[in-house]
Design a protein around this motif. Structure first.
Motif, short mmCIF file in Angstrom:
data_model
loop_
_atom_site.label_atom_id
_atom_site.label_comp_id
_atom_site.label_asym_id
_atom_site.label_seq_id
_atom_site.Cartn_x
_atom_site.Cartn_y
_atom_site.Cartn_z
N GLU A 1 -5.11 -6.91 0.73
CA GLU A 1 -5.07 -6.52 -0.69
C GLU A 1 -6.47 -6.39 -1.28
O GLU A 1 -6.71 -5.53 -2.13
CB GLU A 1 -4.25 -7.53 -1.49
CG GLU A 1 -2.76 -7.48 -1.25
CD GLU A 1 -2.09 -6.34 -1.98
OE1 GLU A 1 -2.77 -5.62 -2.73
OE2 GLU A 1 -0.88 -6.18 -1.80
N SER A 2 -7.39 -7.22 -0.86
CA SER A 2 -8.74 -7.14 -1.42
C SER A 2 -9.42 -5.84 -1.01
O SER A 2 -10.17 -5.24 -1.79
CB SER A 2 -9.58 -8.34 -0.97
OG SER A 2 -9.71 -8.36 0.45
N SER B 1 -7.99 -2.96 -3.13
CA SER B 1 -8.59 -2.92 -4.46
C SER B 1 -10.05 -2.49 -4.42
O SER B 1 -10.53 -1.80 -5.32
CB SER B 1 -8.48 -4.30 -5.12
OG SER B 1 -7.14 -4.64 -5.36
N ASN C 1 -9.95 1.25 -3.89
CA ASN C 1 -9.40 1.81 -5.12
C ASN C 1 -9.12 3.30 -5.00
O ASN C 1 -9.29 4.07 -5.95
CB ASN C 1 -10.33 1.54 -6.31
CG ASN C 1 -9.58 1.56 -7.63
OD1 ASN C 1 -8.41 1.19 -7.68
ND2 ASN C 1 -10.24 2.01 -8.68
N ARG D 1 -1.70 3.16 -5.78
CA ARG D 1 -2.49 2.27 -4.94
C ARG D 1 -2.31 2.64 -3.47
O ARG D 1 -1.30 3.20 -3.07
CB ARG D 1 -2.05 0.82 -5.14
CG ARG D 1 -2.39 0.22 -6.47
CD ARG D 1 -1.96 -1.23 -6.54
NE ARG D 1 -2.96 -2.11 -5.93
CZ ARG D 1 -2.75 -2.83 -4.85
NH1 ARG D 1 -1.61 -2.78 -4.20
NH2 ARG D 1 -3.71 -3.62 -4.39
#
Length: 481
Positions: A102-103, A106, A109, A353
């Motif tokens: 998940e990091s 993000s 992006n 996303r």
């Protein structure tokens, strides 16, 4: 001022700063894996609201202080899905590799609506869709896209069905005599929500009775005959694979053959149960899936991914493309008959996303067979709970589980009326959850209140099953006193 903010950005970009969050998550995962602490908060909504009742922050504070407050005031009273005594809603204890991914999602992006904005992830998403459509039994004409979840997936699928049934609906609406959507009475509320949102009106939804919590194919055939006699156009039939109340699977072979023979669009809501395709032992529950024209599938449920990661799959990709009859030449550059790689042309979301990345990481890390074995384990644990409930004099099982969901009822010594047991089971769930010992849900089946468990954590096993029943009996004793 700008230099100060840039300095903060540089400081927050370091390994040391990232480590603050990494260490926090690692502590959370380790403590919950050991079964430490309450499963959820004992505080009321008002108590929690007061904790965060403060003026808008005008000045920042050191990142270490922010992370410390997260641990003290957020994590401490979160519902801990990675705790082995969490047995509640269909939300997973996520696979650790996907949590760390998940990091990266993000950090990149990348908006995956447009290929040029997310070239590598776009390629991954198309490959994932190909893998999953092959699992469904479809050929190279199939396609699909990731969604926020099953509700969006089902809405998108029914939008595609509407485009086939009413090609002019995008410009002219559905008219005074909209087509009908037929579904089982145990179907997820996403179906009726989509019927209303598509402008069909809830009166255009027809619920089919269930038998043993599954859509009755004979009743479906009779209803389809009646609607044909009445001259009603049928936009879609919706079957369920892994129902929300009890995890039941409709007979997709029988329903699919009915729809094929009549030329009807069959949508399968497999948000929860489609992951059984990865299991050598359970995939037969989806026999007949090849008859579907569209499927909703949520890897963030039984494939144990973090929210959100849903999918809509269609047997003919062009029918999904046709559902969104809009042009945006400043974004989408596909022309003529060439393949359109942009996913925005077949998705509600424009700001999307790169959730495909964590699904790909899960498959790379564990393999489809490994995730299938995790699915088996969840189902096995649920079967063990069923056996324990059936053997316990204070409980009665409502059904035999087909997946990782079981509904049962506390009956005590058998002297209470059904109405009294309804009240008792409702209150019992509330008090048990508030105790912090575990966390379950409740629902109503055939007019009666029951306890409902969904096993979503691979760490849940025999010890937790025993603790669950002991805890419920203990809380019921408190209520009786």
């Amino acid at each position: 001022m700008t230099d100060s903010i840039l300095s903060d950005l540089d400081a927050d970009s370091t390994r040391e700063s990232g480590g603050l969050f990494l260490d926090l998550v690692a502590r959370y995962l380790a403590s919950t894996a050991r079964g430490e602490g309450p499963v959820s908060t004992r505080l009321s909504p008002e108590d929690l609201a007061r904790r965060f009742d403060e003026p808008l922050p005008r000045e920042g504070r050191p990142l270490a202080e922010v992370v410390e407050r997260l641990e003290r005031e957020v994590v401490s009273d979160a519902t801990r899905l990675t705790h082995p005594m969490y047995l509640g809603h269909q939300v997973s204890a996520p696979l650790p590799a996907t949590i760390w991914c998940e990091s990266l999602i993000s950090a990149l992006n990348n908006s995956t609506a447009v290929r040029e904005m997310s070239p590598s992830v776009n390629a991954i998403e198309h490959r994932l869709i190909r893998w999953f459509t092959q699992l469904a039994g479809w050929d190279e004409r199939a396609g699909g896209t990731l969604t926020s979840g099953g509700t969006e997936a089902t809405f998108t699928a029914l939008l595609a069905a509407r485009a086939v049934a009413l090609p002019g609906a995008w410009e002219h609406g559905v008219g005074a005599n909209p087509p009908v959507v037929v579904y089982g009475e145990q179907a997820h509320y996403a179906i009726t929500r989509a019927i209303g949102e598509l402008g069909l009106g809830l009166r255009s939804g027809v619920a089919i009775p269930t038998r043993d919590y599954r859509m009755d194919p004979a009743a479906l055939a009779q209803t389809l005959d009646r609607l044909a006699r009445e001259g009603r156009q049928i936009m879609a039939v919706v079957a369920t694979a892994g129902s929300t109340p009890v995890g039941a699977f409709d007979d997709l072979e029988a329903i699919g053959q009915l729809c094929e023979a009549r030329g009807l669009w069959l949508h399968v809501d497999g948000a929860h149960g489609a992951s059984a395709l990865l299991s050598a032992r359970h995939r037969q529950r989806l026999a007949g899936l090849r008859h579907a024209r569209s499927i909703a599938w949520d890897p963030h449920k039984a494939m144990l991914l973090p929210l959100s990661a849903g999918m809509v799959l269609v047997r003919e990709e062009r029918e999904l493309d046709q559902a969104f009859a809009q042009r945006a030449p400043y974004l989408f550059h596909g022309q003529g008959t060439e393949r359109v790689w942009d996913q925005g042309v077949r998705s509600f979301q424009c700001s999307r996303r790169a959730d495909a990345l964590k699904l790909w990481v899960a498959l790379q890390r564990h393999g489809a067979d490994g995730i299938g074995r995790l699915y088996d384990h969840l189902c096995d644990t649920t079967s063990a709970l069923y056996q324990a409930v059936a053997a316990h004099p204070a409980f009665t099982a409502i059904h035999q589980p087909e997946s990782n969901i079981l509904c049962f009822r506390y009956v005590g010594d058998g002297t209470l009326t059904d109405d009294a047991l309804d009240t008792l089971n409702f209150t019992l769930r509330q008090d048990y959850n508030r105790s912090g010992a575990g966390w379950i849900t409740t629902t109503t089946l055939e007019g009666r209140r029951v306890l409902r468990v969904t096993v979503m954590n691979p760490r849940t096993g025999a010890r937790e099953i025993e603790a669950l029943l002991e805890g419920l009996v203990r809380e019921a004793g408190h209520l009786a006193r």
